[in-house]
Design a protein around this motif. Structure first.
Motif, PDB file in Angstrom:
ATOM      1  N   PHE A 127      -0.019  -2.349   5.278  1.00 30.19           N
ATOM      2  CA  PHE A 127       0.957  -2.056   4.220  1.00 30.19           C
ATOM      3  C   PHE A 127       1.760  -3.287   3.837  1.00 30.19           C
ATOM      4  CE2 PHE A 127       0.144   1.910   6.213  1.00 30.19           C
ATOM      5  CZ  PHE A 127       0.190   2.848   5.201  1.00 30.19           C
ATOM      6  N   LEU A 141       4.078  -6.151  15.953  1.00 25.17           N
ATOM      7  CA  LEU A 141       4.347  -4.701  16.036  1.00 25.17           C
ATOM      8  C   LEU A 141       3.095  -3.817  15.992  1.00 25.17           C
ATOM      9  CD1 LEU A 141       7.575  -3.975  13.924  1.00 25.17           C
ATOM     10  CD2 LEU A 141       7.193  -3.438  16.321  1.00 25.17           C
ATOM     11  N   PRO A 142       2.212  -3.976  14.969  1.00 27.31           N
ATOM     12  CA  PRO A 142       1.038  -3.081  14.926  1.00 27.31           C
ATOM     13  C   PRO A 142       0.111  -3.270  16.128  1.00 27.31           C
ATOM     14  CG  PRO A 142       1.311  -4.271  12.843  1.00 27.31           C
ATOM     15  CD  PRO A 142       2.238  -4.900  13.817  1.00 27.31           C
ATOM     16  N   ILE A 154       0.257   8.270   4.053  1.00 29.70           N
ATOM     17  CA  ILE A 154       1.655   8.465   4.476  1.00 29.70           C
ATOM     18  C   ILE A 154       2.295   9.649   3.745  1.00 29.70           C
ATOM     19  CG2 ILE A 154       2.001   6.081   5.194  1.00 29.70           C
ATOM     20  CD1 ILE A 154       3.580   5.563   2.680  1.00 29.70           C
ATOM     21  N   ASP A 155       1.516  10.322   2.922  1.00 30.35           N
ATOM     22  CA  ASP A 155       1.982  11.534   2.255  1.00 30.35           C
ATOM     23  C   ASP A 155       0.788  12.481   2.167  1.00 30.35           C
ATOM     24  OD1 ASP A 155       3.646  13.284   0.987  1.00 30.35           O
ATOM     25  OD2 ASP A 155       3.966  12.075  -0.818  1.00 30.35           O
ATOM     26  N   PHE A 174       5.165  -3.885   1.416  1.00 27.93           N
ATOM     27  CA  PHE A 174       6.177  -3.162   0.627  1.00 27.93           C
ATOM     28  C   PHE A 174       6.902  -4.113  -0.318  1.00 27.93           C
ATOM     29  CE2 PHE A 174       5.837  -1.390   4.900  1.00 27.93           C
ATOM     30  CZ  PHE A 174       5.589  -0.058   4.654  1.00 27.93           C
ATOM     31  N   ASN A 179      10.480  -4.950   4.214  1.00 25.77           N
ATOM     32  CA  ASN A 179      10.697  -4.017   5.339  1.00 25.77           C
ATOM     33  C   ASN A 179      10.362  -4.616   6.703  1.00 25.77           C
ATOM     34  OD1 ASN A 179      11.765  -1.941   3.856  1.00 25.77           O
ATOM     35  ND2 ASN A 179       9.775  -1.026   3.411  1.00 25.77           N
ATOM     36  N   TYR A 193       5.867  18.205  -6.165  1.00 27.46           N
ATOM     37  CA  TYR A 193       7.072  18.194  -5.333  1.00 27.46           C
ATOM     38  C   TYR A 193       7.918  19.403  -5.687  1.00 27.46           C
ATOM     39  CZ  TYR A 193       6.299  13.437  -3.626  1.00 27.46           C
ATOM     40  OH  TYR A 193       5.784  12.330  -3.007  1.00 27.46           O
ATOM     41  N   ASN A 228       0.594   6.167  -1.768  1.00 24.25           N
ATOM     42  CA  ASN A 228       1.000   6.770  -0.493  1.00 24.25           C
ATOM     43  C   ASN A 228      -0.035   7.779   0.013  1.00 24.25           C
ATOM     44  OD1 ASN A 228       3.343   5.317  -0.509  1.00 24.25           O
ATOM     45  ND2 ASN A 228       4.631   6.971  -1.303  1.00 24.25           N
ATOM     46  N   ARG A 259      -3.996   5.389  10.377  1.00 23.20           N
ATOM     47  CA  ARG A 259      -3.308   4.332   9.620  1.00 23.20           C
ATOM     48  C   ARG A 259      -3.266   3.032  10.411  1.00 23.20           C
ATOM     49  NH1 ARG A 259       0.572   8.369   8.347  1.00 23.20           N
ATOM     50  NH2 ARG A 259       1.941   7.561   9.976  1.00 23.20           N
ATOM     51  N   SER A 260      -2.990   3.162  11.726  1.00 19.01           N
ATOM     52  CA  SER A 260      -2.803   1.943  12.525  1.00 19.01           C
ATOM     53  C   SER A 260      -4.061   1.082  12.566  1.00 19.01           C
ATOM     54  CB  SER A 260      -2.362   2.313  13.948  1.00 19.01           C
ATOM     55  OG  SER A 260      -3.416   2.944  14.622  1.00 19.01           O
ATOM     56  N   ALA A 303      -1.433   9.047  11.939  1.00 18.56           N
ATOM     57  CA  ALA A 303      -0.743   7.834  12.396  1.00 18.56           C
ATOM     58  C   ALA A 303      -1.739   6.890  13.068  1.00 18.56           C
ATOM     59  CB  ALA A 303       0.372   8.206  13.378  1.00 18.56           C
ATOM     60  N   LYS A 304      -2.606   7.458  13.884  1.00 23.62           N
ATOM     61  CA  LYS A 304      -3.618   6.646  14.574  1.00 23.62           C
ATOM     62  C   LYS A 304      -4.589   6.030  13.558  1.00 23.62           C
ATOM     63  CE  LYS A 304      -6.258   6.913  18.788  1.00 23.62           C
ATOM     64  NZ  LYS A 304      -6.976   7.742  19.713  1.00 23.62           N
ATOM     65  N   ARG A 333       1.713  -9.120   8.908  1.00 27.17           N
ATOM     66  CA  ARG A 333       1.809  -7.877   9.688  1.00 27.17           C
ATOM     67  C   ARG A 333       0.754  -6.866   9.214  1.00 27.17           C
ATOM     68  NH1 ARG A 333       7.403  -4.734   9.266  1.00 27.17           N
ATOM     69  NH2 ARG A 333       6.578  -4.303   7.189  1.00 27.17           N
ATOM     70  N   LEU A 355       0.371  -1.180  19.397  1.00 24.95           N
ATOM     71  CA  LEU A 355      -0.248   0.148  19.443  1.00 24.95           C
ATOM     72  C   LEU A 355      -1.711   0.067  19.872  1.00 24.95           C
ATOM     73  CD1 LEU A 355       1.210   1.432  16.046  1.00 24.95           C
ATOM     74  CD2 LEU A 355       2.200   1.656  18.313  1.00 24.95           C
TER      75      LEU A 355
END
Lengths: 386, 226
Positions: free
Chosen positions: B90, B109-110, B57-58, B92, B96, B14, B52, B84-85, B81-82, B157, B113
């Motif tokens: 995930f 939600l998922p 996501i990173d 947390f 979240n 970083y 991550n 991951r879906s 993104a596609k 989820r 998509l």
């Protein structure tokens, strides 16, 4: 469509804030709509002016009269249909606050040239026969509760003296944009008394209105009419009625421009109101956007949620504003003196412009929070503690 | 056990102003299909960063992460993104959940998509919520649920799209002992009964005991392989 429920729930997450934002938009829409209505009403006075009619006036200025003798000469010009004339009478009805246009006209031809003032055949015939009769517009009749047979007394100023007219006709405006506030009476009746009292002023009219046989020949016919009177003591200037109205309205152009600018300043205010709400909402939801991105929401889908919310709030505010605008404009129409705005109504165009402007503002207001949401990485979003 | 995740020479640095902070240092790990892996280590050891990166996501500074033979470090944002879906679920530490959505809507939600229709989505969401024992709480909002229940909704989820891998970042960190035990049992069940590969970051040795393998990180280095 499957995202609509999320957009709706997000929009009303902070009910008070959303309601206040919508109220702000609604008030702004009312202000915007009112200003646009004033401008539209002003423009309407030009738009109703016909392209089929010419106005022939004194070349030096509109305030100088033209000889009555010009009528026959103008009628003889090729391309000319019916010719009528008017003279601005002005005068005072009750007191100076009760103003509306009062014209001395030629009863034989006036209503042929101005078919938008609709009179029943019976009223028309009676009006023509009685020299001291008059015809008034529907709005004037309603405003002063005047009925057929009533006498209207006018205190003359341009034409001094007491003038009593018997109301023999109440004309109906053909459409919304036609002025219903006029009062007309016989020019001959006025001219006879002028002849006795002020012989020098007799035999003059204010201007001629010329109905064209072919509107495409307006320029050519105008030139021919003006050529007839070149080098005479009363030269003429002939132009279409629309051009005449535009020139007349040009005197108010600065005020109109200021109002135009103001209306778009209001659009800017709407944008600031919505943008403020959206920025606050987006900032509070930084973490949630990261969650959605983590789940797999793409930039496009996230944009749909953020823009959708902004547009939805704007749209609902706009709907409230437009619904309130109708009675507000109606109230103004009742309270504004008819002589100020003979026609004052909410035009469909104003509603459409309001809706489109607010929709665009809704999209524009979401750009900053959207860019921030998209630029913030998922990891940074989870760390956000604002 | 057939490998599902292969991490090779992974580095993460970083940059803060002009300073560089090395978070992960040449990490190499292989995770088998159906494995339950726990990542442990003190704060700042790089375990969440590693999680991550594996979850996409990173992005690493260098190195490769192959999931089922596909190197996800080459993906752009949209492709990631596609990916991951459909591949990652995930969980947390702080659940979240979206507060204005019900348990049902959060789990749905998922699936929004995907190309599933409304009826199919309802079926999947109901199944997922029943698996986590919340079939009777579907219309409840997060604030109407306990912490343990919220985390179970989050797990529903995570599994509703039937992903290959579940990643959990301190899933019991915000829960009392009983709720934590319930969540760990649920994750264990997902691993054993539903054959999900799970990678879990935890501070809690009791939680780590449920894993089939525990990796320790310290200052960005993998220190052992128990």
């Amino acid at each position: 469509m499957k995202f609509f429920k999320i957009i709706l729930k997000n929009a009303f997450r902070h009910k008070l804030r959303t309601l206040l934002t919508m109220t702000g938009i609604a008030i702004a829409i009312i202000a915007f709509g009112l200003l646009r209505t004033v401008l539209t009403s002003w423009d309407a006075q030009v738009e109703v002016s016909s392209l089929n009619r010419l106005i022939t006036r004194q070349a030096v200025s509109f305030i100088f009269p033209l000889p009555y003798a010009y009528k026959n000469k103008i009628e003889a010009v090729e391309g000319v249909g019916t010719v009528t004339f008017s003279a601005w009478f002005q005068g005072v009805y009750k007191d100076k606050d009760h103003f509306f246009p009062r014209l001395a006209i030629d009863p034989e031809t006036y209503f042929d040239v101005y078919p938008e003032f609709q009179l029943t055949p019976e009223e028309f015939e009676t009006f023509k026969k009685e020299r001291n009769s008059c015809v008034i517009g529907r709005d004037i009749a309603n405003q002063y509760n005047i009925k057929l047979g009533d006498i209207m007394s006018i205190e003359g100023d341009i034409y001094p003296g007491q003038w009593d007219f018997v109301v023999r006709g109440i004309y109906q405006p053909r459409d919304k944009s036609t002025d219903g506030t006029g009062m007309v009476f016989h020019w001959n009746y006025i001219n006879e008394r002028v002849k006795e009292q002020y012989p020098d002023r007799a035999g003059y009219v204010g201007w001629y209105t010329v109905a064209l046989k072919d509107p495409d020949r307006a320029a050519e016919v105008s030139e021919k009419i003006d050529n007839l009177f070149k080098n005479s003591p009363a030269e003429t200037k002939t132009e279409t009625e629309r051009a005449f109205s535009q020139n007349f309205m040009a005197a108010f152009s600065a005020i109109l421009t200021a109002m135009d600018v103001m209306s778009f300043v209001i659009v800017g205010i709407i944008m600031l109101v919505v943008a403020n709400t959206m920025i606050m909402s987006a900032r509070e939801r930084t973490k949630e956007y990261s969650v959605l991105k983590t789940i797999g929401f793409s930039a496009k889908q996230l944009s749909l949620l953020i823009i959708g919310e902004s547009v939805l709030i704007s749209f609902l505010g706009c709907v409230i504003g437009v619904l309130m605008l109708f009675p507000v404009v109606g109230g103004f129409e009742q309270s504004i003196p008819k002589n100020v705005f003979p026609v004052f109504y909410l035009a469909t165009r104003t509603v459409v412009i309001s809706v489109i402007a607010v929709m665009l503002v809704g999209v524009a207001a979401s750009i900053f929070p959207l860019m921030k949401a998209l630029k913030t990485s998922i990891v940074d979003g989870f760390r956000y503690s604002g | 056990m057939k490998p599902i995740i292969e991490v090779q020479n992974l580095n993460k640095v970083y940059k803060k102003s002009e300073n560089e902070i090395k978070v992960l240092n040449n990490i190499n790990i292989t995770v088998g299909e159906g494995e339950f892996l726990a990542l442990m280590g003190p704060s700042g050891s790089g375990k969440t960063t590693l999680l991550n990166l594996i979850a996409g996501i990173d992005k690493p500074t260098s190195g490769n992460i192959e999931v089922k033979g596909v190197d996800i470090t080459t993906f752009g944002e949209s492709a990631l993104a596609k990916w991951r879906s459909s591949n990652i679920g995930f969980v947390f530490q702080f659940y979240n959940l979206i507060p204005v959505l019900t348990a049902f809507e959060n789990v749905e939600l998922p699936l929004l998509l995907t190309k599933l229709n409304r009826a199919q989505r309802v079926k999947h969401v109901e199944s997922a919520l029943k698996v986590v024992g919340l079939g009777d709480r579907m219309s409840h909002y997060p604030k109407q649920l306990s912490g343990g229940q919220e985390q179970r909704v989050a797990i529903a989820r995570a599994v509703v799209t039937d992903p290959l891998i579940i990643v959990a970042d301190e899933p019991t960190g915000d829960l009392d002992r009983n709720s934590a035990t319930e969540i760990l049992t649920l994750l264990e069940r997902l691993n054993k009964e539903f054959k999900k590969t799970i990678i879990m970051v935890t501070h809690d040795p009791h939680a780590a005991e449920r894993a089939s393998r525990v990796l320790h990180l310290e200052k960005g280095d993998l220190v052992d392989n128990l």
